[in-house]
Every structure is written in structure tokens, then in C-alpha cells.
Design a protein around this motif. Sequence first.
Motif, PDB file in Angstrom:
ATOM      1  N   GLY A 186     -23.947  17.245  18.706  1.00 50.40           N
ATOM      2  CA  GLY A 186     -24.847  16.941  18.996  1.00 50.40           C
ATOM      3  C   GLY A 186     -25.827  17.166  20.498  1.00 50.40           C
ATOM      4  N   LEU A 187     -25.095  16.807  21.100  1.00 50.98           N
ATOM      5  CA  LEU A 187     -25.441  17.296  22.380  1.00 50.98           C
ATOM      6  C   LEU A 187     -24.863  18.493  23.347  1.00 50.98           C
ATOM      7  CD1 LEU A 187     -24.531  14.365  24.986  1.00 50.98           C
ATOM      8  CD2 LEU A 187     -25.988  14.424  23.285  1.00 50.98           C
ATOM      9  N   ALA A 188     -24.084  19.213  23.606  1.00 50.41           N
ATOM     10  CA  ALA A 188     -23.439  20.555  23.613  1.00 50.41           C
ATOM     11  C   ALA A 188     -24.151  21.258  23.086  1.00 50.41           C
ATOM     12  CB  ALA A 188     -22.126  21.275  23.497  1.00 50.41           C
ATOM     13  N   ILE A 189     -24.396  21.083  21.393  1.00 47.01           N
ATOM     14  CA  ILE A 189     -24.931  22.391  20.593  1.00 47.01           C
ATOM     15  C   ILE A 189     -26.562  21.749  20.323  1.00 47.01           C
ATOM     16  CG2 ILE A 189     -25.647  23.472  18.338  1.00 47.01           C
ATOM     17  CD1 ILE A 189     -22.518  23.298  18.045  1.00 47.01           C
ATOM     18  N   GLY A 190     -26.833  20.296  19.736  1.00 48.46           N
ATOM     19  CA  GLY A 190     -28.354  20.240  19.451  1.00 48.46           C
ATOM     20  C   GLY A 190     -29.279  20.478  20.773  1.00 48.46           C
ATOM     21  N   LEU A 191     -28.593  19.195  21.819  1.00 47.44           N
ATOM     22  CA  LEU A 191     -29.857  18.451  22.400  1.00 47.44           C
ATOM     23  C   LEU A 191     -29.717  19.744  23.356  1.00 47.44           C
ATOM     24  CD1 LEU A 191     -31.401  16.524  23.954  1.00 47.44           C
ATOM     25  CD2 LEU A 191     -29.003  15.071  24.457  1.00 47.44           C
ATOM     26  N   TRP A 234     -30.081  30.710  27.042  1.00 42.98           N
ATOM     27  CA  TRP A 234     -29.983  31.098  25.770  1.00 42.98           C
ATOM     28  C   TRP A 234     -29.058  31.546  25.921  1.00 42.98           C
ATOM     29  CZ3 TRP A 234     -32.394  28.988  22.007  1.00 42.98           C
ATOM     30  CH2 TRP A 234     -33.554  28.352  22.267  1.00 42.98           C
ATOM     31  N   GLY A 235     -28.054  32.489  26.739  1.00 38.36           N
ATOM     32  CA  GLY A 235     -26.831  32.706  26.578  1.00 38.36           C
ATOM     33  C   GLY A 235     -26.174  31.347  25.903  1.00 38.36           C
ATOM     34  N   TYR A 236     -26.371  30.683  26.769  1.00 38.56           N
ATOM     35  CA  TYR A 236     -24.804  29.683  26.427  1.00 38.56           C
ATOM     36  C   TYR A 236     -25.206  29.070  24.697  1.00 38.56           C
ATOM     37  CZ  TYR A 236     -23.670  24.617  26.037  1.00 38.56           C
ATOM     38  OH  TYR A 236     -23.841  23.441  25.816  1.00 38.56           O
ATOM     39  N   VAL A 237     -26.454  29.192  24.470  1.00 41.83           N
ATOM     40  CA  VAL A 237     -26.730  29.113  23.055  1.00 41.83           C
ATOM     41  C   VAL A 237     -26.071  29.792  22.073  1.00 41.83           C
ATOM     42  CG1 VAL A 237     -28.478  28.428  21.273  1.00 41.83           C
ATOM     43  CG2 VAL A 237     -28.428  27.934  22.917  1.00 41.83           C
ATOM     44  N   VAL A 238     -25.921  30.604  22.811  1.00 43.67           N
ATOM     45  CA  VAL A 238     -25.043  31.946  21.898  1.00 43.67           C
ATOM     46  C   VAL A 238     -23.968  32.260  21.572  1.00 43.67           C
ATOM     47  CG1 VAL A 238     -24.978  34.441  21.058  1.00 43.67           C
ATOM     48  CG2 VAL A 238     -27.498  33.786  21.650  1.00 43.67           C
ATOM     49  N   MET A 239     -23.163  31.396  22.936  1.00 39.11           N
ATOM     50  CA  MET A 239     -22.127  31.702  22.582  1.00 39.11           C
ATOM     51  C   MET A 239     -21.348  29.897  22.556  1.00 39.11           C
ATOM     52  SD  MET A 239     -19.662  33.541  24.156  1.00 39.11           S
ATOM     53  CE  MET A 239     -20.667  35.223  24.900  1.00 39.11           C
ATOM     54  N   ALA A 240     -22.438  28.409  22.164  1.00 43.44           N
ATOM     55  CA  ALA A 240     -21.520  27.749  22.198  1.00 43.44           C
ATOM     56  C   ALA A 240     -22.150  27.686  20.226  1.00 43.44           C
ATOM     57  CB  ALA A 240     -23.084  26.143  22.121  1.00 43.44           C
ATOM     58  N   VAL A 241     -22.984  28.964  20.139  1.00 45.61           N
ATOM     59  CA  VAL A 241     -22.997  28.813  18.354  1.00 45.61           C
ATOM     60  C   VAL A 241     -21.850  29.518  17.686  1.00 45.61           C
ATOM     61  CG1 VAL A 241     -23.836  30.104  16.561  1.00 45.61           C
ATOM     62  CG2 VAL A 241     -25.550  28.855  18.007  1.00 45.61           C
ATOM     63  N   ILE A 242     -21.586  31.301  18.562  1.00 41.24           N
ATOM     64  CA  ILE A 242     -20.410  31.547  18.540  1.00 41.24           C
ATOM     65  C   ILE A 242     -19.237  30.907  18.858  1.00 41.24           C
ATOM     66  CG2 ILE A 242     -19.049  33.694  19.540  1.00 41.24           C
ATOM     67  CD1 ILE A 242     -21.013  34.992  20.003  1.00 41.24           C
ATOM     68  N   SER A 243     -19.202  29.247  19.167  1.00 37.30           N
ATOM     69  CA  SER A 243     -17.773  28.900  19.258  1.00 37.30           C
ATOM     70  C   SER A 243     -17.978  28.192  17.975  1.00 37.30           C
ATOM     71  CB  SER A 243     -18.539  28.110  20.934  1.00 37.30           C
ATOM     72  OG  SER A 243     -17.436  27.177  20.207  1.00 37.30           O
ATOM     73  N   ALA A 244     -18.762  27.902  17.592  1.00 43.13           N
ATOM     74  CA  ALA A 244     -18.611  26.782  16.635  1.00 43.13           C
ATOM     75  C   ALA A 244     -18.842  27.588  15.413  1.00 43.13           C
ATOM     76  CB  ALA A 244     -20.361  25.899  16.211  1.00 43.13           C
ATOM     77  N   LEU A 291     -24.416  23.574  12.216  1.00 41.62           N
ATOM     78  CA  LEU A 291     -24.922  23.409  13.411  1.00 41.62           C
ATOM     79  C   LEU A 291     -26.438  23.415  13.031  1.00 41.62           C
ATOM     80  CD1 LEU A 291     -25.131  27.779  13.653  1.00 41.62           C
ATOM     81  CD2 LEU A 291     -24.083  26.095  15.310  1.00 41.62           C
ATOM     82  N   ALA A 292     -27.602  22.973  12.037  1.00 43.75           N
ATOM     83  CA  ALA A 292     -28.218  22.448  11.629  1.00 43.75           C
ATOM     84  C   ALA A 292     -27.824  20.414  11.726  1.00 43.75           C
ATOM     85  CB  ALA A 292     -28.770  22.215   9.818  1.00 43.75           C
ATOM     86  N   ALA A 293     -26.869  20.028  11.734  1.00 44.19           N
ATOM     87  CA  ALA A 293     -25.949  18.891  11.944  1.00 44.19           C
ATOM     88  C   ALA A 293     -26.677  18.390  13.192  1.00 44.19           C
ATOM     89  CB  ALA A 293     -25.445  17.896  11.357  1.00 44.19           C
ATOM     90  N   GLY A 294     -26.310  19.365  14.048  1.00 42.12           N
ATOM     91  CA  GLY A 294     -25.834  19.463  15.300  1.00 42.12           C
ATOM     92  C   GLY A 294     -27.158  19.588  15.993  1.00 42.12           C
ATOM     93  N   LEU A 295     -28.171  20.836  15.365  1.00 44.13           N
ATOM     94  CA  LEU A 295     -29.296  20.644  16.302  1.00 44.13           C
ATOM     95  C   LEU A 295     -30.125  19.357  15.782  1.00 44.13           C
ATOM     96  CD1 LEU A 295     -31.061  22.799  17.711  1.00 44.13           C
ATOM     97  CD2 LEU A 295     -32.285  23.155  15.464  1.00 44.13           C
ATOM     98  N   GLY A 296     -29.792  18.643  14.203  1.00 48.51           N
ATOM     99  CA  GLY A 296     -30.916  17.082  14.319  1.00 48.51           C
ATOM    100  C   GLY A 296     -30.555  16.442  14.990  1.00 48.51           C
ATOM    101  N   ILE A 297     -28.849  16.069  15.392  1.00 49.61           N
ATOM    102  CA  ILE A 297     -28.731  14.659  16.196  1.00 49.61           C
ATOM    103  C   ILE A 297     -29.553  15.113  17.583  1.00 49.61           C
ATOM    104  CG2 ILE A 297     -26.939  13.896  17.393  1.00 49.61           C
ATOM    105  CD1 ILE A 297     -25.281  14.499  14.839  1.00 49.61           C
ATOM    106  N   GLY A 298     -29.581  16.211  18.031  1.00 53.26           N
ATOM    107  CA  GLY A 298     -30.345  16.722  19.473  1.00 53.26           C
ATOM    108  C   GLY A 298     -31.606  16.083  20.039  1.00 53.26           C
ATOM    109  N   SER A 299     -32.272  17.065  18.400  1.00 54.92           N
ATOM    110  CA  SER A 299     -33.416  16.911  18.917  1.00 54.92           C
ATOM    111  C   SER A 299     -34.595  15.944  18.161  1.00 54.92           C
ATOM    112  CB  SER A 299     -34.374  17.861  17.520  1.00 54.92           C
ATOM    113  OG  SER A 299     -33.808  17.181  15.851  1.00 54.92           O
ATOM    114  N   LEU A 300     -32.947  14.581  17.416  1.00 53.16           N
ATOM    115  CA  LEU A 300     -33.239  13.342  17.936  1.00 53.16           C
ATOM    116  C   LEU A 300     -33.123  12.267  18.703  1.00 53.16           C
ATOM    117  CD1 LEU A 300     -33.870  10.782  15.608  1.00 53.16           C
ATOM    118  CD2 LEU A 300     -31.111  10.556  14.617  1.00 53.16           C
TER     119      LEU A 300
END
Lengths: 463, 529
Positions: free
Chosen positions: A30-35, A140-150, A189-198
Motif C-alpha cells: 500500500g505504501l512502498a509500492i502504491g502510495l 521512477w527508478g525507485y518504482v521500477v525497483m519496487a515492482v521488480i522486487s514484488a 501490484l494492483a492491490a498495492g496501487l489501489g490501497i496507495g491511491s485510496l
Amino acid sequence: MIFPILHIPGLGDGMTIALDAVLHVVISHGLAIGLMTMLILFQTLTYMGKGPHWARITRSLLGPVVVVITSVGAVTGVGIWFITGILAPEGIGSLIHLFFWPWFIEWGAFTSEVILLLFYYYLWDKLAEKHPGRLTALGWGYVVMAVISAILISGILGFMLTPAGWPWGQTFDQAYYNPTFVPQVFLRLAAGLGIGSLLLAAWIAWRFKGTQQERGSALRLAGGVFLGCVAVAGVSAWVYFSRIPMTYLTHWKFAVATSYMSQLPDFLPTLNAVGVGVLCLTGLVAVLRWPIISRILCIPAILLCVFMVMEFERIREFVRGPYLLPGYMYANQVPLVEKLALDEKNENYLPRMRWVDDSGKLPPDMVAGQALFAANCGVCHTTVKGGLNNIGIRVAGRTLDSLNAIVDITENLGPFMTPFTGSESERLLLANYIYMLGTEQGYIKIPQAPKTPAAHAAGREAK
Amino acid sequence: MNKWTDLFLLHPLSDGWLDGLLFVTFGLHLLFALLIVGTAVLGLVFFLQDWLNNDQPGQSWNSKFMHTHLGLKSLAVVLGIAPLLLIQIRYSYSFFTTTGLFAYAWLAVIPLLIVAFLLIDGFNHSMESRSWLALLCGVIGVGALLTVPAVFTGALALMERQHLWAQFGQSGGQDFATLPALAPHWLLRYLHVIGAALVLGAAFQLFFSTRNNPEKAPRLRNWVFGATLAQILIGIPLLFTVAAELTWTIVAALTVGALAALLVLWVLRPRQSASEAAPRPVPLPAPRSLLWLLPLAFAAMLVGRQFIQDESLNPLQAANDAYRTERAKTMDPFRQPSLDAYALKLKTVYDNGDTIYDQACAPCHGLEGKGDGPVAARLLIPAEDIAAIRADREYVYTLVRDGVPGSGMPYFRLYDREKIEMVLDTMGKRFDMYGKADVPPDREPEGEAMFVWAETCSVCHGVAGEITEFGHTLLPPPPDLQKFAMTHARALEVITNGYPGTVMPPFRHLPQEVLEDLTIISNTFRVEK
């Protein structure tokens, strides 16, 4: 069992892991990926010339979010390893040996992710004004790494439920690229981004200080992303669950609703349907830029999201039933082959246990029963009155002979229960120990000669 | 033999590579862990000093100093994952055994770190504005943080001393005072770690935080000097606690580290007088030589530590691998049968009543419902002949859901309602369980049977077939005959011979006509209701 066995009294092993893991998932997804993705998106909009308020929102939230991610999120992530290392050393040890490289590469991605996050945070004030492009690239480098990690971690998590052909073929590809790998990636990924956007929508609705138009545009974007994520998560969840063998999935309702509420057939489906409805409504209201209704709806929506994360993780952990690693190891960390090898010769299991907790307070048979309970049942059942899934209440009203019979057929009675591992005589020792626990806790009444009314009357006359 | 019969035997890398990776990653983790502890302790000390001196500008610098905490702690945590991963492969036996023995302290690291990190962040953010809050956050946060190395050093010290494992395990891992063989080494090792944290933390801040505040440099130089001196003083007795494990390689590594530490003291030695000039101009806040002396001391000590650890852990790991290999050999023949059983399990889906009955009910009640399943022989109270039951469906549901206390019938709330309904459907179809009670229409019970029922049977079964108050005290309680009946033949058998293991006695001394009548009476209540 080669290692010492510890089970958490009262709380139980499962809940101990769940408390840490759910907190970690909510924060890491929710936070590290989404928010964080949303915040970087907002900052990018400023960089693209869409107005300074986008970056202002990011700056307001960046500090607290980084603190929570790096304090609670990271520590609970490592905590999962600490807890499983204690409670399931054979299980996590096996996984680590099998998945060393994905985990090691994931560590590299995670480290890069944290370093980029720190740069993004520490360099904000220097770069935001003078070099916003560099700041955006860092983000965006951070986001890419977070997604790769997930993505890297999803293969291992998927294996724990759907190893598919691995037990037979035992190739790494079979283990890692298992049936639920891809849908789980999209779902997480969708759940994370969803929680973050919420969460972001909630903050905008409640705390944003700016013009009505700025608030409206930010709310609409957060709500739109949230609605999209709900849709993607829904489809991913459907694909994910369709790939889980039905032999596991038939217990999902019991897994979540507990033994009492699972007797209400419509309870969970209704709750989930209402939950999805509230989530969609929340996203829609945000898209329509209604801040006051958003404020109200965001609170139950956030709670529902946390509930759904818990529900998903609970199902994922529980439905694989008697297995910790399907096809290889039972939930109590006994390898499938070891159970059969012992059965073949009616061999005792206790001599294979290197660590038996003998405090000297119990007679030898009870020590043996206690050790066999810890090895066979302790992973799911506690032994403290009032504890979660306490064995005492589970055997309420049973007789000693029936416990001996039940222990023999646990896997048949409840297909998610592990079979007993040990010899016939050890099974009786275990039954005896469980019977003692049930009796001590008052759940088993020792049968006594009943007094008939005539005997009552005779007793009164004698007095 | 297929080595994957035991996944612990699957090594992704050779031991040499694992050792190398472990050394590098652990070194990185330790470096940042020491920096964060050193920074936190020094930050609290400086805050207290400046607070007592009412030095507000000083607090501003302290806040910048503590601002590094977030980055250091993040890197310390994330860098700790790799050595954790590697040690679980390289020294799996010692690691999992020791952490298992050390379990609660090991688990406590998680909340301790969360509390420490959050409170130290709070300490940093409030030190300039709310001193009392900062003090509270700082003391608790740093206290929690200082506890963590105590746990780690304890676990590592125990890991290297197998001869203490059993003793430690028996004490429940709680009574440390009973372990004089462990405590001195543990305490000195802990102090050594804290000392290293102060040396490295102060040195890091000396170079990192004093560029714009050179007046703070002497303060930090003094800390580097004092903490290095303390390291040497603590290191000497610590060396005696590991004397038995010392080899020439270890002694050489430790000697290099000690010499580097002595050189640190030399370059930072207090000047005799203010007039004594430094040997050469110092462009940095501290002598440049510290930039290689401190890493040298750190790396040398780390090498020594690694070799000491290898000395004690390698033989254990080898022995455990040999044990696992031997065990895997005995297990390997059962690999295919276990896979066959697993495949069968995957095909067995509990989504219909037939499967559920065959799996969960038939072991006792038998496939034909006659109470003759494979484990029924173990029951003192025989499993019910459910093929002979004629009962209300809802009543059977309650029996299945809640079980029958005092008998072998367990509760089946471990199935959701839909599944219980499925199995009820199956029992209805297979055994006509919800059919009409079996009462011969051409026979009316006579007076003697009515008398026996009223005088004897009704004590438990009630005048109208209900469970009496007394009946409810029995284990197992009698069935509610208003909802539960049997076939005539089965009821006659139970009344004649009793139900073994329960208080239902045999009435075979009664005339056959009376027994027949009692059977009719017992089966009539459900019909009349």
C-alpha cells in the motif's frame, strides 16, 4: 525434527505470523509500492507543467511515508524471516535452499529500491526546484525497483500454494514459474496501487490545503487510479483463484469465517460483495470530485481494503491445507516421505526429534505426549485455555479412545489437517496428552457413574 | 538417491563462495548497524549535554546530525537481509537451533526495532521544539535500540558454543545467570560492539556532519579516541574468552586490527599543549589516516570473527549435512509413494457429499453406514449404525455440527454449512436417514410396556421421548426421540442388548412382547410430534 520446536502460547503460530505479515503487506504494497508511486506520479505532473500543487502534495506526505516504510515496513519484512525461522525452520530453510537466487537477486533489487528512495527523500529540496527531471527519474527508478522486487517475491509465494509439476519434476523453472505466479504479480501490484491511491484520496479529501480546483483534480486522479486498480485486482483475483486446485479452494469459506460463521453460507459472499460495492462507490465519488462524501467513504473503504488483504493472505496460507510446501512437506514441517518411512515400520518419531522440552514438571509419558503434540499439532493448535484454536475446546466432550481414533484419521476428518506422524504407541501417548489438556481445562468431563433419581432419593433418606 | 528428498542438501553455491558473500554482506550490514547505533547514542548524549547547557544552536546541529539516522537505519535493515539469507544456508544447523533456543529474545527484535526507529525519528523531530518529548523518545528509543545488539551477540555467542545448547535450552533460554560459561563472553562481546558503534559512529559524523560546523570536530574526535581506547581495554579480556579457539590465522587478523586501533589512538592523541602543532596541515576535520585505519581495524576484526565462527560452526554443519544425507537415503524409497498419495489427495475434492462422507464419516461409520469403518474398532462406544437412523434432518445437522459429547462423534464445524448440507443430502440418499419412523401399524403397545417406559425408560428419554434434565447430565446424552428414531430392528437390538459404553442398559430380561412394544413406543414420539 532436527531443530527445537517453539509454538507461541495463546496467540498461536499462525496469528503471530499473520500480525507481522499483514502489517508488512499493507505497508509494502500500500505504501512502498502504491502510495509512493502515486506521490511520484504527482511530482511528475508538476515536472510536466501541470501545476505546483501536485508536487506540494508529494512533499507534504513524503517524509511520514518514508519513515513508515523504512521503519515499520522494512522491519516487519525482515520480521517475517525472523518469525518463520523460529516457528518453521524446516519450512523456511527448505524454501531458502530452493529459492536462494531469486531471493538474493530480490535483495539486490530491494537494496536498490531503498537507496533510490533515500536519494529521492534526501535530495528533494536540492533537486525539486533546480533539477526536477533528475528527481523524477530517481522516483521512477525507485518504482521500477519496487515492482521488480514484488515480481521476484511473487514466484516464491506462488510456489507455496501451487507448485504444480515441481514435486514430480523438481526443476527450478517448475517451482518458480508456477500457475499463480503471474496473476499474483498483477493482483499484488494492483492491490498495492489501489490501497496507495485510496490513502492518497483520503488525505486529499481530509487534509489538502489548496484551491477547490486543485483538490478536485487531485481527488479525481486518485479516484480514477483506484477504480482502475479495483478492476485489475478483481480480474487478477479471479484468474488467481481459478488456478488454485479445487481440493484446496473448497475450504476458503471456513478459512476466513471461522467454524461458527462458516455455518452462515451467505455471510462471506455478501460481505465481500458489499465491500467491493463500497470500494467502487468510493472511487466513483472521488472521480466525481465530491470531497465531503469522499471523506466519509474513505474510512470504511480503507478498513475494507485491510480486511481484504487479511482475507487474501488468510486464504492463501490456510487453503493449502496440510502442506507447508505441497507435495514435499506437511504444515507441521514433517516431510511427506518421512511420514511414510516411519509408517512403514511403525517406527517411533520421538527418537528423530533432537530437542524435547523437558522441564521436569511432567511424567515421562506426558513429556512424550507434549513433544508429539508440539511436532504434530502445535503449528495450528494452542494449548492454553482461551488460546486461539485451543486444542482443549476442539476436543471438548471426547473420550480417550475416540481421541486415539480421531488422531489416526485427522487428514480424513478435515482435509486441511496434517496426518499424525509417529508409531501406534506414540499416537496413544498423544491422545492421552490431549485428553489431559481437555480435562484440565474443563472441556472434557471424566465420566462418572450417574446417579439415578432413585439413588438421589436413597441418598436423601440415608441422611 | 535424489538429494532433493531433503532440500537442505541443495546448496546453491560452494562453501567458499558462500563464505565470501557472507563476509562482504555481513560486513556491510554490520558497518551500517554500528553507524546507526553510534549515531543514536551520540545524538542522545549531545542532546542531553546541550539541553543541560541551554545551547539551542547546538540542538540545531544535533538535529542535522540525527537526520542521518533515517538513511543509516534503512540501509542497516536492508543490508541485513543478505547475511540472514546466507547464514541460513551456510550454517543452517547452528543458526536455526540457536535462534530456536533463543526464540523469544529473537522475536523481540522486531518490536524493539520498530519502537526504536519510530521513537528515534520522533526524538530527531522534537529535539529543537519539545525537549521533554525528545528526551522521552530519545531515552526509550535508544534504550530499545541498544537491546538489539544484546540479542544478536547473545545468539552468536551461543551459536558458537554447542556444548551450552542443552543447558541453555533446559533453562528455557531465560535464566542467563545460570550460564557463567556464556555470560562473560556475551557481556564483553556486547560492550565491544557498542564500543565499535561509538568509534565508527563518531568517525562517520566527524567527516560527514562537521564540514560546516568545525567547532564540533573536537567533540567527535574525543569520542573516537575514547571509544577506541575502550575497545582495546574490552578487547583484551574478550580475547581470553575465545582463547581456546585461537589459531595463528585468527591471531594474525586480530593483531592487525589491534595495531590499527593503536595507530588510531596515536593519530588522535591529545596534544601536550595548544602550542604543539599538528604534524601536518589537516584539510579534513580529522586526520586523513583515519579513513584507512578505521576500515582496516574493522575489516581485520571482522576477519578474525569470521574465522573464530568457522572454527566452531563448520564441523557442526558438516555433521548435520552427513546426518541429513543419511536420513535422505532412508527416505528416498518413499518418494514415489508419497507423490502418489499427494496426487490422489489433489484429485480428492471435498465439494460433494459423497466424497465428504467417504473421507470423513466412513472411517468410523463405514461405507454402508453400519458403524463398521476401519477405525471403529478403536472406539469403546461403537460408532452408530447410521444406516438404521430415521431422524429429522435439522436434528442430524446439529449432531454433525456439534458432535456428541462423551462419544467418539466429533464436531464437524470444520466444514462450512454448505458442505455439511451436502453430506446430509448424501446420508439421506444412501441410507434414507430422514425417512419415516419404522412403526408397525398393526400393533398397539400394551400396558406392561407402557409401565416400563414410564417407570424406567422415561428417566432418561422422557415421558414424551424428550431428553430429560437427568438425561442431559449423561455422557453421551440419550438421543431426542421426538426427532430421532431407528429402524424397528435396530431399535429392538439396542433395547434388548443396550448400547455398549453408555448408560443404556440391556433389557433382555423382559419378555419379547414387551421389548417389541418398547421399540414401537421409542419410535412413535417422532411420528406423533
